[in-house]
Design an enzyme around this catalytic site. Structure first.
Site, PDB file in Angstrom:
ATOM      1  N   PHE A 117       0.853  -1.185   0.000  1.00 25.40           N
ATOM      2  CA  PHE A 117       0.000   0.000   0.000  1.00 25.40           C
ATOM      3  C   PHE A 117       0.890   1.237   0.000  1.00 25.40           C
ATOM      4  O   PHE A 117       2.051   1.177   0.424  1.00 25.40           O
ATOM      5  CB  PHE A 117      -0.914  -0.008   1.241  1.00 25.40           C
ATOM      6  CG  PHE A 117      -2.391  -0.102   0.898  1.00 25.40           C
ATOM      7  CD1 PHE A 117      -2.900  -1.221   0.267  1.00 25.40           C
ATOM      8  CD2 PHE A 117      -3.267   0.937   1.213  1.00 25.40           C
ATOM      9  CE1 PHE A 117      -4.260  -1.305  -0.055  1.00 25.40           C
ATOM     10  CE2 PHE A 117      -4.614   0.870   0.901  1.00 25.40           C
ATOM     11  CZ  PHE A 117      -5.121  -0.262   0.260  1.00 25.40           C
ATOM     12  N   GLU A 246      -6.629   1.845  -3.640  1.00 26.69           N
ATOM     13  CA  GLU A 246      -5.171   1.844  -3.767  1.00 26.69           C
ATOM     14  C   GLU A 246      -4.643   0.421  -3.972  1.00 26.69           C
ATOM     15  O   GLU A 246      -3.539   0.219  -4.486  1.00 26.69           O
ATOM     16  CB  GLU A 246      -4.612   2.422  -2.458  1.00 26.69           C
ATOM     17  CG  GLU A 246      -3.170   2.776  -2.476  1.00 26.69           C
ATOM     18  CD  GLU A 246      -2.858   3.711  -1.310  1.00 26.69           C
ATOM     19  OE1 GLU A 246      -3.523   4.754  -1.156  1.00 26.69           O
ATOM     20  OE2 GLU A 246      -1.954   3.384  -0.543  1.00 26.69           O
ATOM     21  N   ARG A 277      -0.665   9.381  -0.569  1.00 31.68           N
ATOM     22  CA  ARG A 277      -1.762   9.955  -1.351  1.00 31.68           C
ATOM     23  C   ARG A 277      -1.622  11.454  -1.598  1.00 31.68           C
ATOM     24  O   ARG A 277      -2.027  11.943  -2.647  1.00 31.68           O
ATOM     25  CB  ARG A 277      -3.081   9.684  -0.630  1.00 31.68           C
ATOM     26  CG  ARG A 277      -3.405   8.231  -0.636  1.00 31.68           C
ATOM     27  CD  ARG A 277      -4.566   7.903   0.242  1.00 31.68           C
ATOM     28  NE  ARG A 277      -4.841   6.477   0.154  1.00 31.68           N
ATOM     29  CZ  ARG A 277      -5.744   5.842   0.878  1.00 31.68           C
ATOM     30  NH1 ARG A 277      -6.469   6.507   1.760  1.00 31.68           N
ATOM     31  NH2 ARG A 277      -5.932   4.553   0.743  1.00 31.68           N
ATOM     32  N   ARG A 380      -2.683  10.583   6.139  1.00 39.06           N
ATOM     33  CA  ARG A 380      -2.856   9.185   6.567  1.00 39.06           C
ATOM     34  C   ARG A 380      -2.320   8.241   5.505  1.00 39.06           C
ATOM     35  O   ARG A 380      -2.504   8.483   4.310  1.00 39.06           O
ATOM     36  CB  ARG A 380      -4.349   8.892   6.777  1.00 39.06           C
ATOM     37  CG  ARG A 380      -4.657   7.428   7.002  1.00 39.06           C
ATOM     38  CD  ARG A 380      -6.125   7.215   7.258  1.00 39.06           C
ATOM     39  NE  ARG A 380      -6.954   7.324   6.076  1.00 39.06           N
ATOM     40  CZ  ARG A 380      -7.372   6.292   5.335  1.00 39.06           C
ATOM     41  NH1 ARG A 380      -7.023   5.059   5.651  1.00 39.06           N
ATOM     42  NH2 ARG A 380      -8.152   6.491   4.293  1.00 39.06           N
TER      43      ARG A 380
HETATM   44  C1  LIG Z   1     -14.681   4.341  -0.380  1.00 38.61           C
HETATM   45  C2  LIG Z   1     -13.802   4.219   0.815  1.00 38.61           C
HETATM   46  C3  LIG Z   1     -12.874   3.188   0.897  1.00 38.61           C
HETATM   47  C4  LIG Z   1     -12.045   3.071   2.016  1.00 38.61           C
HETATM   48  N1  LIG Z   1     -11.146   2.039   2.071  1.00 38.61           N
HETATM   49  C5  LIG Z   1     -10.360   1.919   3.174  1.00 38.61           C
HETATM   50  C6  LIG Z   1      -9.442   0.836   3.297  1.00 38.61           C
HETATM   51  O1  LIG Z   1      -9.339  -0.023   2.425  1.00 38.61           O
HETATM   52  N2  LIG Z   1      -8.667   0.773   4.409  1.00 38.61           N
HETATM   53  C7  LIG Z   1      -8.743   1.703   5.415  1.00 38.61           C
HETATM   54  O2  LIG Z   1      -8.020   1.598   6.415  1.00 38.61           O
HETATM   55  N3  LIG Z   1      -9.632   2.728   5.332  1.00 38.61           N
HETATM   56  C8  LIG Z   1     -10.437   2.850   4.250  1.00 38.61           C
HETATM   57  N4  LIG Z   1     -11.323   3.895   4.176  1.00 38.61           N
HETATM   58  C9  LIG Z   1     -11.529   4.742   5.367  1.00 38.61           C
HETATM   59  C10 LIG Z   1     -12.331   3.965   6.409  1.00 38.61           C
HETATM   60  O3  LIG Z   1     -13.260   3.122   5.773  1.00 38.61           O
HETATM   61  C11 LIG Z   1     -13.102   4.886   7.360  1.00 38.61           C
HETATM   62  O4  LIG Z   1     -12.246   5.873   7.860  1.00 38.61           O
HETATM   63  C12 LIG Z   1     -13.675   4.086   8.524  1.00 38.61           C
HETATM   64  O5  LIG Z   1     -14.416   2.985   8.060  1.00 38.61           O
HETATM   65  C13 LIG Z   1     -14.526   4.968   9.419  1.00 38.61           C
HETATM   66  O6  LIG Z   1     -15.180   4.146  10.355  1.00 38.61           O
HETATM   67  P1  LIG Z   1     -15.992   4.806  11.557  1.00 38.61           P
HETATM   68  O7  LIG Z   1     -16.467   3.699  12.412  1.00 38.61           O
HETATM   69  O8  LIG Z   1     -15.164   5.870  12.180  1.00 38.61           O
HETATM   70  O9  LIG Z   1     -17.220   5.545  10.855  1.00 38.61           O
HETATM   71  P2  LIG Z   1     -18.392   5.003   9.885  1.00 38.61           P
HETATM   72  O10 LIG Z   1     -18.180   3.628   9.406  1.00 38.61           O
HETATM   73  O11 LIG Z   1     -18.574   6.083   8.873  1.00 38.61           O
HETATM   74  O12 LIG Z   1     -19.640   4.951  10.845  1.00 38.61           O
HETATM   75  C14 LIG Z   1     -20.231   6.122  11.360  1.00 38.61           C
HETATM   76  C15 LIG Z   1     -21.450   5.732  12.152  1.00 38.61           C
HETATM   77  O13 LIG Z   1     -21.956   6.870  12.834  1.00 38.61           O
HETATM   78  C16 LIG Z   1     -23.357   6.946  12.660  1.00 38.61           C
HETATM   79  N5  LIG Z   1     -23.750   8.354  12.751  1.00 38.61           N
HETATM   80  C17 LIG Z   1     -23.203   9.421  12.142  1.00 38.61           C
HETATM   81  N6  LIG Z   1     -23.856  10.543  12.499  1.00 38.61           N
HETATM   82  C18 LIG Z   1     -24.838  10.174  13.349  1.00 38.61           C
HETATM   83  C19 LIG Z   1     -25.874  10.869  14.058  1.00 38.61           C
HETATM   84  N7  LIG Z   1     -26.046  12.199  13.954  1.00 38.61           N
HETATM   85  N8  LIG Z   1     -26.709  10.156  14.829  1.00 38.61           N
HETATM   86  C20 LIG Z   1     -26.592   8.806  14.934  1.00 38.61           C
HETATM   87  N9  LIG Z   1     -25.648   8.104  14.296  1.00 38.61           N
HETATM   88  C21 LIG Z   1     -24.777   8.782  13.519  1.00 38.61           C
HETATM   89  C22 LIG Z   1     -23.624   6.323  11.307  1.00 38.61           C
HETATM   90  O14 LIG Z   1     -24.944   5.868  11.206  1.00 38.61           O
HETATM   91  C23 LIG Z   1     -22.602   5.184  11.312  1.00 38.61           C
HETATM   92  O15 LIG Z   1     -23.149   4.065  11.969  1.00 38.61           O
HETATM   93  C24 LIG Z   1     -12.143   4.023   3.058  1.00 38.61           C
HETATM   94  C25 LIG Z   1     -13.066   5.065   2.979  1.00 38.61           C
HETATM   95  C26 LIG Z   1     -13.885   5.169   1.866  1.00 38.61           C
HETATM   96  C27 LIG Z   1     -14.835   6.319   1.783  1.00 38.61           C
END
Ligand SMILES: Cc1cc2nc3c(=O)[nH]c(=O)nc-3n(C[C@H](O)[C@H](O)[C@H](O)COP(=O)(O)OP(=O)(O)OC[C@H]3O[C@@H](n4cnc5c(N)ncnc54)[C@H](O)[C@@H]3O)c2cc1C
Length: 570
Positions: A117, A246, A277, A380
Site C-alpha cells: 500500500f 489503492e 496519497r 494518513r
Molecule cells: C470508499 C472508501 C474506501 C475506504 N477504504 C479503506 C481501506 O481499504 N482501508 C482503510 O483503512 N480505510 C479505508 N477507508 C476509510 C475507512 O473506511 C473509514 O475511515 C472508517 O471505516 C470509518 O469508520 P468509523 O467507524 O469511524 O465511521 P463510519 O463507518 O462512517 O460509521 C459512522 C457511524 O456513525 C453513525 N452516525 C453518524 N452521524 C450520526 C448521528 N447524527 N446520529 C446517529 N448516528 C450517527 C452512522 O450511522 C454510522 O453508523 C475508506 C473510505 C472510503 C470512503
C-alpha cells in the site's frame, strides 16, 4: 416524551462504534450499552472500505518500521506515543477478527495475505479481496449481536449532547421511523460518527458522512484538532467520485498520462504509484495543469492501467474494481484504462482526544474517523484507518466503560427531560415549522461544497482561504432562512438534510480557518504561498474552538518520542 438510561451510550455503528461496544460488553456483562446509529449499522460507511487494514504480522516487518512509515507519512505531525500504541496493538486486532470469523484473503500456504500500500515500506496490508470494509463490518456486527446488553437504536439521529454539571450525560436522538425524540442518558458517551467528506463537492464519501459527531463535540466546547488536514485520494472515478482502491496499485496497477507515460517518474521515482496519497494527488493536478491529461465529459483525468495484470489476477484480487469500472464507467479494466482523478476521501483531523478517546469534556469520548488521536498527522497512509478504528475502538470502549462503572448513579433525569424539551422545540417547532422561502437546504449545501472544493482543496493560498472563511460565515447567516417543504415527522429526509447541513457548516468553518492560519505546507495541507514545511513555527497541532462568531484557533505541541522530524523523502 421518552427517556432511557444506560451505562454507556455509543453513537455510531461503524467499525469504531461496534468495536467499542464489543470491548465494553466483554469487560462487564452487567454493563448496559446503547448503540445509536442514524442508519442500520451494516450501512455505516465502513462497509465501503475496499483495500485492506494494516498490521505487522511477518518476520520481514516490525513495529518500529510500521511506526516510522506512519510518522513519515504524517509529515511528522502524528503524535508518536499514539502511533507506538497503535502499531503494537494492530496485530492482535487482526487475529481477534479472524477468530470472530472475518474471511481474510490467504496465501497458498494458508497464511493471511498482505499486500503493498502507498507509503508502507513492506507488504503490510491485510485484506479480504477488495471488500475488506464489508467483511470487517459484518464480522463486528454479528459479534455484537452475541451481547444482549447492547441495545440498538437503529435509524436514530442524534441531534445534540446532554450536558450536566460540566459533563456529558448522554444524547438526544430523533427516531427516524416514528418521528419522535428521546433522551438517551449515559454515564459515559462515545462519538464514533465517522468523517465529514460531504463538506466537499467531489468525494468518495457517501451522503451520511456529514461530520455530525465533530459538530456535536465542538458545540459542547471540545476543540477539533488539525481540521485543515483533509485527504484527497488520487484515484476516483470522474463524475461519481467512486473510489478505485489503492489496492489496484498495490497489485501492480500503474498511472499514465495521455502520452502513455508513467508520469510518477517525474515526481516520485523511488516509490512511483506507491507513494503517499498527498503526493500522488498533487502530481495529478500538476499533470492536468501541464496539459498532459485526457479530456472527458467530466473534465480532465489520468489513466489507471491494470491491463498487464491479466483477467485472472484482477478477478481474484480486485474484483470490485472491475465491477465498479464496468457498472459506472461502462468499461472493462482487463482491456481498457480506468479514468481517474483526485477527490476528497478522508479527514485526518477530528475531535481532539487522548490515547483512550477521552476528550476535554468529562464523560465524552470520541473514536474512529470522527476523532483525532492523532496517528495520521498531516497525511494518513492507506489501510491505517480501519486498524485505527479497531485498536482505538477497543481502547476507547474499555476506558469509557471503566469511567461509567466508577459513576455510582445514573445522570439526573430532570436535566435530560429539559434537554429533550429544548431539542423538540428547536427541531419540530423551529426547523420543521419554517416555511419554504428563497433559501433551500440543497442550495446552501451546493454552494458550501463548491467553495470548499475551489478554495480549500488540494492547493491552497491566503486570499482564497480568507474568502472561504467569509463566505462560510455568510452561508451560516443564510442558513437561518432555510425552510422546509416536507412537514411530516416520519422519515423526513429534508429535515435530516437540514440538521446535517447545520453540522457541516460548523465543520467546514473549522477546516477553512485552520487552513488559513497554517502558514506552511505539510502533508495534505499544501499552500502555494508557503511551499515549505516550517517546523520552527508549525510543528504543532491546530485546535479550533467554537465561539459565537468565527472559530478560535489555538495550538498544541506534537508528541515526539523517537523519530526526530526530517525532510520527507521517498
Ligand atoms: C470508499 C472508501 C474506501 C475506504 N477504504 C479503506 C481501506 O481499504 N482501508 C482503510 O483503512 N480505510 C479505508 N477507508 C476509510 C475507512 O473506511 C473509514 O475511515 C472508517 O471505516 C470509518 O469508520 P468509523 O467507524 O469511524 O465511521 P463510519 O463507518 O462512517 O460509521 C459512522 C457511524 O456513525 C453513525 N452516525 C453518524 N452521524 C450520526 C448521528 N447524527 N446520529 C446517529 N448516528 C450517527 C452512522 O450511522 C454510522 O453508523 C475508506 C473510505 C472510503 C470512503
Amino acid at each position: 416524551m421518552e427517556r432511557t438510561a444506560f451505562d454507556l451510550v455509543i453513537v455510531g455503528g461503524g467499525a469504531a462504534g461496534l468495536r467499542a461496544a464489543i470491548a465494553a460488553a466483554e469487560l462487564d456483562p452487567d454493563l448496559t450499552i446503547a448503540l445509536v446509529s442514524k442508519v442500520y449499522p451494516m450501512r455505516s460507511h465502513t462497509v465501503s472500505a475496499e483495500g485492506g487494514t494494516a498490521a505487522v504480522l511477518r518476520d520481514y516487518d516490525s513495529f518500529d518500521l510500521h511506526a516510522q512509515d506512519t510518522i513519515k507519512g504524517s509529515d511528522f505531525l502524528a503524535d508518536q506515543d499514539a502511533v507506538e500504541y497503535f502499531v503494537a496493538h494492530c496485530p492482535q486486532e487482526i487475529i481477534r477478527l479472524e477468530h470472530w470469523g472475518c474471511p481474510w484473503s490467504r496465501d497458498e500456504d494458508g497464511r493471511v495475505s498482505q499486500r503493498a500500500f502507498g507509503g508502507m515500506s513492506v507488504k503490510r496490508t491485510v485484506y479480504a479481496a477488495d471488500k475488506v470494509g464489508f467483511h470487517i463490518l459484518h464480522t463486528l456486527f454479528q459479534t455484537s449481536m452475541k451481547y444482549e446488553q447492547i441495545h440498538r437504536f437503529d435509524e436514530s439521529f442524534v441531534t445534540s449532547l446532554i450536558l450536566d454539571g460540566g459533563a456529558c450525560t448522554g444524547v438526544v436522538a430523533m427516531n427516524l421511523r416514528t418521528g419522535t425524540m428521546a433522551a438517551i442518558q449515559g454515564k459515559a458517551t462515545i462519538l464514533a460518527t465517522g468523517g465529514c467528506g460531504r463538506v466537499y463537492e467531489f468525494t468518495t464519501n457517501g451522503f451520511i458522512k456529514t461530520g455530525d459527531g465533530m459538530a456535536l463535540a465542538y458545540r459542547a466546547g471540545v476543540p477539533l484538532k488539525d481540521m485543515e488536514m483533509v485527504q484527497f485520494h488520487p484515484t476516483c472515478l470522474p463524475g461519481t467520485g467512486i473510489l478505485i482502491t489503492e489496492a489496484a496499485r498495490g497489485e501492480g496497477g500503474v498511472l499514465v498520462n495521455k502520452e502513455g507515460e508513467r508520469y510518477m517518474q517525474r515526481y516520485l521515482p523511488g516509490k512511483m504509484e506507491l507513494g503517499p496519497r498527498d503526493i500522488l494527488s498533487r502530481a495529478m493536478i500538476q499533470e492536468i495543469k501541464a496539459g498532459r491529461a485526457f479530456e472527458g465529459p467530466y473534465g480532465p483525468y489520468l489513466g489507471l492501467d491494470l491491463r498487464h495484470l491479466g483477467e485472472k489476477r484482477i478477478n481474484e484480487r480486485i474484483p470490485m474494481v472491475r465491477e465498479l469500472a464496468e457498472k459506472y464507467m461502462g468499461l472493462d479494466p482487463v482491456h481498457e484504462l480506468i479514468p481517474v482523478r483526485p477527490g476528497q476521501h478522508y479527514i485526518m483531523g477530528g475531535v481532539s482526544t487522548g490515547l483512550k478517546g477521552e476528550t476535554a469534556l468529562p464523560g465524552l469520548y470520541a473514536v474512529g474517523e470522527t476523532a483525532c488521536v492523532s496517528i495520521n498527522g498531516a497525511n494518513r497512509l492507506g489501510s491505517n484507518s480501519l486498524s485505527e478504528c479497531l485498536v482505538f475502538g477497543a481502547a476507547c470502549g474499555l476506558a469509557a466503560a471503566e469511567f461509567a462503572k466508577k459513576r455510582p448513579s445514573y445522570p439526573r433525569g430532570a436535566t435530560a427531560r429539559e434537554a429533550l424539551r429544548k431539542e423538540e422545540a428547536r427541531v419540530f417547532d423551529g426547523l420543521l415549522g419554517r416555511e419554504r422561502g428563497k433559501e433551500t437546504v440543497a442550495g446552501i449545501r451546493v454552494e458550501m461544497q463548491q467553495l470548499m472544493e475551489r478554495d480549500v482543496g488540494i492547493f491552497r493560498e491566503e486570499s482564497a482561504l480568507a474568502d472561504a472563511c467569509g463566505m462560510l460565515a455568510k452561508l451560516r447567516d443564510r442558513f437561518a432562512a432555510v425552510g422546509l417543504a416536507d412537514k411530516d415527522r416520519v422519515f423526513n429526509t429534508e429535515l435530516t438534510a437540514v440538521l446535517e447541513l447545520d453540522f457541516m457548516l460548523d465543520v467546514a468553518a473549522t477546516i477553512a480557518h485552520s487552513a488559513r492560519d497554517r502558514h506552511e505546507s505539510r502533508g495534505a495541507h499544501s499552500r502555494t504561498d508557503f511551499p515549505q514545511r516550517d517546523d520552527a513555527n508549525f510543528l504543532k497541532h491546530t485546535l479550533a474552538f467554537r465561539t459565537d462568531g468565527a472559530p478560535r484557533i489555538d495550538y498544541l505541541p506534537v508528541k515526539i518520542t523517537k523519530w526526530q522530524p526530517a525532510e520527507r523523502k521517498y
